[in-house]
Design a protein around this motif. Structure first.
Motif, mmCIF file in Angstrom:
data_model
loop_
_atom_site.group_PDB
_atom_site.id
_atom_site.type_symbol
_atom_site.label_atom_id
_atom_site.label_comp_id
_atom_site.label_asym_id
_atom_site.label_seq_id
_atom_site.Cartn_x
_atom_site.Cartn_y
_atom_site.Cartn_z
ATOM 1 N N THR A 1 40.954 39.619 -39.208
ATOM 2 C CA THR A 1 40.408 38.709 -40.227
ATOM 3 C C THR A 1 40.669 37.258 -39.840
ATOM 4 O OG1 THR A 1 40.711 40.349 -41.982
ATOM 5 C CG2 THR A 1 40.522 38.043 -42.662
ATOM 6 N N SER B 1 37.734 31.263 -45.449
ATOM 7 C CA SER B 1 39.032 31.497 -46.094
ATOM 8 C C SER B 1 38.921 31.157 -47.576
ATOM 9 C CB SER B 1 40.115 30.645 -45.433
ATOM 10 O OG SER B 1 39.800 29.271 -45.566
ATOM 11 N N ASP B 2 39.868 31.654 -48.368
ATOM 12 C CA ASP B 2 39.876 31.340 -49.801
ATOM 13 C C ASP B 2 40.355 29.905 -50.030
ATOM 14 O OD1 ASP B 2 39.001 33.894 -50.364
ATOM 15 O OD2 ASP B 2 41.020 34.704 -50.526
ATOM 16 N N THR B 3 41.413 29.519 -49.309
ATOM 17 C CA THR B 3 41.915 28.141 -49.401
ATOM 18 C C THR B 3 42.338 27.695 -48.009
ATOM 19 O OG1 THR B 3 44.215 28.788 -49.791
ATOM 20 C CG2 THR B 3 42.807 28.556 -51.734
ATOM 21 N N SER C 1 44.748 30.628 -46.722
ATOM 22 C CA SER C 1 45.027 31.804 -47.557
ATOM 23 C C SER C 1 43.789 32.685 -47.639
ATOM 24 C CB SER C 1 45.446 31.398 -48.975
ATOM 25 O OG SER C 1 46.635 30.636 -48.962
ATOM 26 N N VAL C 2 44.008 33.998 -47.591
ATOM 27 C CA VAL C 2 42.921 34.963 -47.745
ATOM 28 C C VAL C 2 43.430 36.133 -48.575
ATOM 29 C CG1 VAL C 2 41.440 36.628 -46.577
ATOM 30 C CG2 VAL C 2 41.740 34.374 -45.595
ATOM 31 N N ALA C 3 42.673 36.485 -49.596
ATOM 32 C CA ALA C 3 43.015 37.639 -50.434
ATOM 33 C C ALA C 3 41.908 38.677 -50.300
ATOM 34 C CB ALA C 3 43.171 37.216 -51.884
ATOM 35 N N GLU D 1 49.121 33.960 -46.914
ATOM 36 C CA GLU D 1 49.105 32.917 -47.932
ATOM 37 C C GLU D 1 49.679 31.620 -47.376
ATOM 38 O OE1 GLU D 1 50.346 32.472 -52.658
ATOM 39 O OE2 GLU D 1 51.214 34.056 -51.434
ATOM 40 N N ASN E 1 46.960 39.375 -51.330
ATOM 41 C CA ASN E 1 46.936 38.379 -50.257
ATOM 42 C C ASN E 1 47.173 39.041 -48.908
ATOM 43 O OD1 ASN E 1 46.460 35.932 -51.647
ATOM 44 N ND2 ASN E 1 48.567 35.927 -52.385
#
Length: 635
Positions: free
Chosen positions: A42, A53-55, A8-10, A18, A15
């Motif tokens: 990205t 990445s965020d998650t 996931s990337v915001a 996700e 987002n």
């Protein structure tokens, strides 16, 4: 090889994607597609570990090597093309430097019987063996082969990289990437700066590449010719099919239609059940049945239909004033860059309302003539603009002129005047810059978003003639279609430099072909031009920039037989080259096994037998290659 799980990337609270998951295996050639700003570049940066990445997690085999073709490159000043390309071979160059140092010591020392001299002899022996295993005796030839494949001439190898444009420097970066022994290649818009011959060469290279490839591209033909899998990023989700792009679109549409039909049938059943629940609720004797139906309804998995991101540009190019009948008149135009003669005594007249395409191979003068028309470069000959002519010019690298340190909104406001400043937000909205997106800094925009902003900026100036040089670079496929429709409805005069047949079809009334410093006029659209040239694709048209000068012959049968023989020989040569490449890879692997796992490898009874067999096969196939090549040259 590589496993992506729940990534996931915001960005600025929204987002990009996700919890997406997919795997990459050897032999996968993935087309990564989606609208501008969907997160394609990205995702490549995350896979290359340029971004976090965020998650989610990315797991890969140990010691996996990933090569990434970035859009932004920075070369060291003073290196030649060859020197820069050789940077791909860090270990080979380091080993070569050590060998040079030891060889120098061996030639200058005279203590031949000493232990130190003996140690140097052992060291040079080990280094020489390691150098051979790394491919040290082949890297220079491989480098020249790939540079030539990407369009460089041999006489350009010793020129400094700073003498070349950004597009040509991107080719050097691509060459370095292809020369490295990477397990995964990540290519961000690799064809944007390539001419047609280089694109075809790259297609062939990638089709024979053993590792995995992930390609971000908006060139449908390139994707269809190279990829065997498509991953689309849309509205934060991914759609993954083992098909090239065009076949993927058909499959996805079929799936969506099936989902819609299933959803419709399910909705009917749900409505029927709800009516029964309402009917039974009113009767005490049926209350338990109503409760049973409610529980059953709660357990139903609702069928979801994949959403489509249908947000597209809304572009209209209004004309400022009506010009005279003759818009541009050029007489005896010539242009040279040093010893490179691009245009020679070219004359042309452009009339009001005509939509004209400039086609031909890169380097034949299309962009040069466009720049001459708008007064950007000096030249011989005269260019006369007609009455009331106001030219809007979109350069091939127009997006590069944008200031990355200001916002999208400020970019437009700075370019506006008193009469159109109030329309800035409306224009931005029509180019999909809405709400908070106008406050983004230009430097964080994707390549396609920058191109859209450059197009939006073009609308702030009065124009009745549009000169556009490759305006579709970086634009996603939907945006290309919208731009095409807007140019079709443009009531002014259009000059379009492009080699994209899909984009040009139905758009232009006249075609000028650039070849050998001259131009040739075709009074029809792009299909008429192709028909006249008796070819089926723009790619073939651009390859035919230099026709073979052969004596005229009435013996059509002999000519046909020669062409047939030539085609057979070329196919045979291509198959032989593929076999050579395969054998060389197998022998290199066996060399590596022998060097790194000597005991384990030599314990296998068949190893040396197979090793000698492979080398023998390679020698025989090389002789075949010489024979076929000689036959082809004689023909």
């Amino acid at each position: 090889m590589l496993n992506v799980s729940n990534l996931s990337v915001a960005f600025q609270g929204e987002n990009l994607f996700e919890e997406i998951s997919f795997q990459l295996k050897a032999g996968d050639r993935v087309g990564l597609v989606g609208k501008n700003g969907a997160g394609k570049s990205t995702l490549l940066k995350i896979l290359a570990k340029d971004l976090a990445s965020d998650t989610g997690t990315i797991a890969s085999d140990k010691e996996i090597k990933i090569g990434f073709l970035r859009q932004d490159i920075d070369f060291v000043q003073g290196r030649t093309v060859l020197e820069e390309a050789y940077q791909a071979f860090e270990e080979i160059k380091a080993t070569e430097a050590k060998m040079d140092t030891i060889n120098h010591q061996l030639t200058t020392r005279t203590d031949y019987e000493s232990e130190g001299y003996h140690d140097l002899m052992v060291a040079i022996s080990d280094l020489t063996h390691h150098f051979e295993i790394l491919g040290g005796y082949n890297y220079q030839g491989d480098t020249e082969k790939i540079l030539q494949g990407l369009g460089f001439k041999r006489e350009e190898f010793d020129k400094k990289t700073e003498e070349f444009s950004g597009g040509w420097r991107m080719r050097i970066e691509l060459a370095k990437l292809l020369l490295q022994s990477n397990d995964i290649l990540l290519l961000d818009e690799p064809t944007n700066h390539l001419d047609i011959e280089s694109i075809i060469w790259l297609e062939s290279f990638l089709n024979n590449y053993a590792g995995a490839v992930v390609i971000v591209s908006h060139d449908k033909m390139f994707l269809d010719n190279v990829t065997n899998r498509t991953i689309e990023i849309s509205l934060g989700r991914i759609y993954d099919y083992n098909k090239p792009y065009s076949k993927y679109l058909v499959l996805r549409q079929e799936l969506r239609e099936q989902q819609l039909a299933s959803q419709k049938n399910q909705e009917k059943q749900i409505q029927q059940t709800e009516r029964l629940i309402e009917k039974f609720r009113a009767k005490a004797s049926k209350a338990s049945m109503a409760q049973s139906l409610i529980k059953k309804l709660d357990k139903v998995d609702r069928i979801e239909v994949d959403e489509d991101d249908n947000a597209v540009m809304n572009v209209r190019f209004p004309i400022s004033v009506q010009p005279g009948k003759v818009v541009i008149e050029m007489q005896h135009i010539s242009k040279s860059y040093g010893q490179n003669h691009v245009l020679d005594n070219v004359s042309m007249m452009i009339e009001r309302g005509v939509k004209t395409a400039f086609v031909g191979q890169n380097g034949q003068g299309k962009s040069t003539l466009a720049k001459i028309i708008v007064g950007e470069i000096a030249h011989q000959g005269t260019v006369k603009l007609g009455h009331n002519v106001q030219i809007g010019y979109f350069a091939q690298n127009q997006a590069d002129y944008l200031d990355g340190n200001i916002t999208v909104l400020d970019t437009m406001i700075n370019a506006a005047n008193e009469t159109n400043r109030s329309k800035v937000r409306d224009i931005l909205g029509s180019f999909l810059f809405r709400g908070e997106e106008v406050d983004k800094f230009v430097k964080v925009l994707s390549g396609g978003e920058r191109n859209r902003l450059a197009l939006a900026k073009l609308l702030l100036q009065p124009l009745n003639v549009l000169v556009m040089d490759e305006p579709t670079n970086h634009l996603d496929i939907k945006s290309k279609n919208v731009l095409k429709e807007s140019l079709k409805s443009f009531e002014g005069t259009l000059i379009l430099v492009s080699h994209d047949r899909d984009f040009l079809q139905g758009l232009c009334d006249k075609v000028y072909e650039f070849k050998d410093r001259k131009i040739k006029e075709y009074l029809g659209d792009i299909d008429f031009y192709l028909e006249q040239r008796k070819i089926s694709s723009m790619r073939e048209a651009e390859l035919m920039t230099k026709e073979k000068k052969t004596p005229k012959s009435n013996n059509n049968k002999q000519e046909y037989n020669d062409q047939k023989k030539e085609k057979t020989l070329k196919n045979k040569l291509s198959n032989i080259e593929s076999t050579i490449q395969k054998l060389e890879k197998e022998i290199t692997k066996m060399d590596n096994d022998l060097a790194l796992k000597y005991e384990e490898t030599t314990s296998k009874p068949e190893f040396f037998k197979n090793y000698e067999k492979k080398k023998s096969e390679l020698e025989k196939i090389m002789i075949q290659w010489e024979q076929v090549q000689e036959s082809l040259d004689n023909l």
